[in-house]
Design a protein around this motif. Structure first.
Motif, PDB file in Angstrom:
ATOM      1  N   ASP A 255       7.406  -6.419  -0.592  1.00 26.39           N
ATOM      2  CA  ASP A 255       8.828  -6.901  -0.580  1.00 26.39           C
ATOM      3  C   ASP A 255       9.524  -6.186  -1.797  1.00 26.39           C
ATOM      4  N   VAL A 256      10.825  -6.740  -1.990  1.00 28.43           N
ATOM      5  CA  VAL A 256      11.704  -5.995  -2.748  1.00 28.43           C
ATOM      6  C   VAL A 256      11.341  -6.270  -4.059  1.00 28.43           C
ATOM      7  N   SER A 257      10.903  -7.589  -4.247  1.00 28.26           N
ATOM      8  CA  SER A 257      10.925  -7.876  -5.858  1.00 28.26           C
ATOM      9  C   SER A 257       9.470  -7.447  -6.222  1.00 28.26           C
ATOM     10  N   ALA A 258       8.567  -7.116  -5.584  1.00 34.13           N
ATOM     11  CA  ALA A 258       7.340  -6.511  -6.043  1.00 34.13           C
ATOM     12  C   ALA A 258       7.448  -4.939  -6.439  1.00 34.13           C
ATOM     13  N   ILE A 259       8.582  -4.319  -5.456  1.00 32.36           N
ATOM     14  CA  ILE A 259       8.984  -3.030  -5.889  1.00 32.36           C
ATOM     15  C   ILE A 259       9.739  -3.096  -7.359  1.00 32.36           C
ATOM     16  N   ALA A 260      10.556  -4.032  -7.188  1.00 30.64           N
ATOM     17  CA  ALA A 260      11.455  -4.000  -8.567  1.00 30.64           C
ATOM     18  C   ALA A 260      10.366  -4.387  -9.573  1.00 30.64           C
ATOM     19  N   ALA A 261       9.622  -5.119  -9.566  1.00 31.88           N
ATOM     20  CA  ALA A 261       8.396  -5.208 -10.757  1.00 31.88           C
ATOM     21  C   ALA A 261       7.759  -4.130 -11.018  1.00 31.88           C
ATOM     22  N   ALA A 262       7.316  -3.313 -10.098  1.00 33.29           N
ATOM     23  CA  ALA A 262       6.460  -1.946 -10.513  1.00 33.29           C
ATOM     24  C   ALA A 262       7.625  -1.008 -10.947  1.00 33.29           C
ATOM     25  N   ALA A 263       8.724  -0.993 -10.364  1.00 32.80           N
ATOM     26  CA  ALA A 263       9.715   0.101 -11.029  1.00 32.80           C
ATOM     27  C   ALA A 263       9.836  -0.315 -12.547  1.00 32.80           C
ATOM     28  N   SER A 264       9.962  -1.731 -12.783  1.00 31.33           N
ATOM     29  CA  SER A 264      10.390  -2.124 -14.201  1.00 31.33           C
ATOM     30  C   SER A 264       8.986  -1.926 -15.028  1.00 31.33           C
ATOM     31  N   ALA A 265       7.911  -2.022 -14.643  1.00 29.86           N
ATOM     32  CA  ALA A 265       6.712  -1.898 -15.164  1.00 29.86           C
ATOM     33  C   ALA A 265       6.526  -0.318 -15.621  1.00 29.86           C
TER      34      ALA A 265
ATOM     35  N   ALA B  41       6.461   1.351 -19.304  1.00 29.92           N
ATOM     36  CA  ALA B  41       5.239   2.269 -19.820  1.00 29.92           C
ATOM     37  C   ALA B  41       5.876   3.619 -20.237  1.00 29.92           C
ATOM     38  N   ARG B  42       6.849   4.069 -19.511  1.00 34.08           N
ATOM     39  CA  ARG B  42       7.627   5.314 -19.932  1.00 34.08           C
ATOM     40  C   ARG B  42       8.044   5.101 -21.411  1.00 34.08           C
ATOM     41  N   VAL B  43       8.806   3.987 -21.524  1.00 30.38           N
ATOM     42  CA  VAL B  43       9.724   3.774 -22.951  1.00 30.38           C
ATOM     43  C   VAL B  43       8.511   3.673 -24.037  1.00 30.38           C
TER      44      VAL B  43
END
Length: 67
Positions: free
Chosen positions: A2-12, A16-18
Motif C-alpha cells: 500500500d501507499v503508506s508502506a511505500i512512503a515509509a520505505a522511501a522515508s527510511a 539512511a542516505r542522509v
C-alpha cells in the motif's frame, strides 16, 4: 503493497542516505585533522643536517656490527 508502506520505505531510504552522507563528512573531517596533526609532528622534527653539524662530522659515522 500500500501507499503508506511505500512512503515509509522511501522515508527510511532518505534517512539512511542522509546518515551515510553525515558519516562520510565526519570521516573526512577526522582525516583532515589527523593529516594536520601529522604535519605538525613532522615539522617539529629537527633537521638531521643541523644536528649533525652541531655534534661533529665523525659522530655516528661508524656502526660496530661485531656481536
Amino acid at each position: 503493497m500500500d501507499v503508506s508502506a511505500i512512503a515509509a520505505a522511501a522515508s527510511a531510504n532518505a534517512a539512511a542516505r542522509v546518515q551515510a552522507e553525515a558519516s562520510v563528512r565526519v570521516l573526512k573531517m577526522a582525516m583532515d585533522m589527523q593529516a594536520e596533526s601529522a604535519l605538525q609532528l613532522l615539522e617539529a622534527i629537527p633537521a638531521v643536517a643541523a644536528s649533525a653539524q652541531a655534534v661533529g662530522s665523525t659522530a655516528g659515522g661508524v656502526v660496530d656490527t661485531w656481536a
